[in-house]
Design an enzyme around this catalytic site. Structure first.
Site, PDB file in Angstrom:
ATOM      1  N   PRO A   1       3.367   6.028   5.052  1.00 32.31           N
ATOM      2  CG  PRO A   1       4.552   6.505   3.019  1.00 32.31           C
ATOM      3  CD  PRO A   1       4.652   5.576   4.233  1.00 32.31           C
ATOM      4  CB  CYS A   2      -1.983   8.476   5.281  1.00 31.60           C
ATOM      5  SG  CYS A   2      -1.147   8.975   6.899  1.00 31.60           S
ATOM      6  N   PRO A   3      -1.939   7.833   2.201  1.00 31.00           N
ATOM      7  CG  PRO A   3      -0.966   9.443   0.826  1.00 31.00           C
ATOM      8  CD  PRO A   3      -0.649   8.678   1.987  1.00 31.00           C
ATOM      9  N   PRO A   4      -2.320   5.148   0.813  1.00 33.53           N
ATOM     10  CG  PRO A   4      -0.273   3.910   0.620  1.00 33.53           C
ATOM     11  CD  PRO A   4      -0.811   5.378   1.060  1.00 33.53           C
ATOM     12  CG  PHE A   5      -3.901   2.214   4.518  1.00 30.85           C
ATOM     13  CD1 PHE A   5      -4.201   1.006   4.076  1.00 30.85           C
ATOM     14  CD2 PHE A   5      -2.379   2.678   4.677  1.00 30.85           C
ATOM     15  CE1 PHE A   5      -2.888   0.193   3.857  1.00 30.85           C
ATOM     16  CE2 PHE A   5      -1.497   1.563   4.521  1.00 30.85           C
ATOM     17  CZ  PHE A   5      -1.739   0.500   4.006  1.00 30.85           C
TER      18      PHE A   5
END
Length: 422
Positions: free
Chosen positions: A81-85
């Protein structure tokens, strides 16, 4: 399975989504032993189009699958998943329950893959995550792998949008010395207008040529959104403005293509259909790809995907390396790449270090620069600050992220908000 398929390298893919990476790897000659995906509808898309084994659930849940069952697979791949970065979000890193990058790395000694390929957003390349990246490279080295990061632009591989992706590839040195990042394809860049003109004209819209002339550039990054935020539109205000300059109404997704009586784009800009969004993301007509679910789910699957042409290009390079084909690199003997010298100094020192010692280790600069690194580092690691007779010293503590701990807070968060995790 046929003899031909058995001769192809195998892949296990985590966080597979709707199959952008899967399709690209298939085109590069890989066969999936398994794909793991938390979204039921995306998993159905995978099964319907690629006919591969898919399990549904949290990839880190041992009740969903057992990584040890897939030991010695050729490739461990994933679009964690991309949202953490993501710079579009809060860049919470290890404080986001969706962060699975560090967890994926910890599967290496269990699965012993010949190669690893993990992709994410450009935000992971920022100074905010320098220590996070350094820890990844250090863990890879500990496991006997050489890792490299590379920022690739989808437009260089024929995808008509910006979409920069930050990709990690790692292998043992014996194979990594044959790995070369794919070069941009000469003449591959194409505009939104050229890519979508056949679809815009397919139902007799007489202004399709006029619209193609307006859409004379590559598009901004297609934004799929998450289950926490976002719906079937083309992203935040800035993205919608960029699409408007290309003659596209980004406030929603169309149910169908413009018909013969649709007004000119100078009067009413057309919206992208699901089929058009997929074309923007790198799916082509010959793929005959059909997305499961309702329109919002379909668009989210497409918008969150890794473009198939980029996945194929990297997959081709990995296959060449696994086959020991091509020239041998001479730039891998210097050891682990350096992403964050401040983190490296702290992680290798048995004693706490002063600010002056960290400045010397940084070798670029000022006290203020080191303090900025420490502030970023502290978001993903425990950092002790000690007062030694008036002199502040720093000691690196534990990594805050999820690596598979049975008592980590992530388990409760995923169980509580399961329907919103994507």
């Amino acid at each position: 399975m046929t003899a031909e398929s058995l001769s192809r390298p195998t892949v296990v893919e985590v966080c597979a989504g709707a199959g952008g990476q899967s399709l690209g790897l298939h085109k590069a000659g890989f066969d999936h032993l398994l794909a793991v995906e938390i979204d039921v509808t995306a998993a159905d898309t995978l099964r319907q189009n690629l006919g591969m084994p898919v399990v549904v659930g949290d990839v880190a849940d041992p009740n969903v699958w057992n990584p040890a069952d897939y030991a010695d697979v050729a490739l461990l791949a994933g679009g964690v998943p991309c949202p953490p970065f993501s710079a579009a979000g809060k860049q919470l890193g290890t404080s986001d329950e969706r962060d699975l990058f560090a967890w994926a790395i910890e599967q290496i000694p269990i699965m012993r893959p010949k190669a690893i390929m993990l992709e994410n957003v450009r935000g992971l390349a920022s100074p905010r995550f320098a220590a996070y990246r350094q820890r990844i490279l250090d863990r890879l080295d500990f496991f006997g792998y050489v890792g490299e990061w590379k920022l690739l632009h989808a437009a260089d591989f024929g995808v008509p949008q910006l979409r920069p992706r930050f990709v990690l590839v790692a292998m043992p040195l014996e194979e990594m010395q044959f790995f070369h990042w794919p070069e941009p394809i000469a003449g591959a860049r194409t505009t939104v207008g050229d890519a979508l003109h056949p679809l815009m004209a397919a139902d007799g819209w007489k202004f399709a040529d006029e619209w193609r002339d307006m859409a004379n550039d590559i598009g901004p990054t297609l934004v799929g959104g998450s289950k926490k935020h976002g719906g079937a539109d083309l992203g935040p205000t800035r993205a919608k403005q960029a699409w408007a300059k290309l003659g596209v109404d980004g406030r929603g997704v169309a149910d169908s293509r413009p018909g013969p009586d649709a007004p000119p784009p100078s009067v009413v800009q057309p919206r992208l259909s699901i089929e058009m969004a997929a074309r923007i993301q790198g799916w082509v007509q010959e793929d005959n790809y059909v997305f499961s679910g309702r329109k919002t789910s379909q668009y989210r699957q497409i918008g969150n995907a890794f473009p198939p042409p980029v996945a194929k290009a990297i997959g081709d390079s990995i296959r060449e390396a696994l086959g020991h084909r091509g020239p041998i690199r001479t730039d891998l003997s210097a050891g682990i790449g350096t992403q964050d010298p401040v983190y490296r100094a702290l992680s290798r020192s048995a004693q706490p270090l002063t600010l002056e010692e960290l400045v010397a280790a940084f070798n670029e600069g000022s006290v203020a620069a080191v303090q900025q690194r420490l502030a970023a580092l502290q978001r993903d690691f425990h950092l002790e600050v000690l007062d030694d007779n008036g002199t502040l010293k720093y000691r690196l503590g534990e990594f805050r992220g999820f690596t598979g701990q049975s008592d980590h807070w992530r388990h409760e968060a995923v169980a509580k908000f399961r329907s919103r995790v994507s």
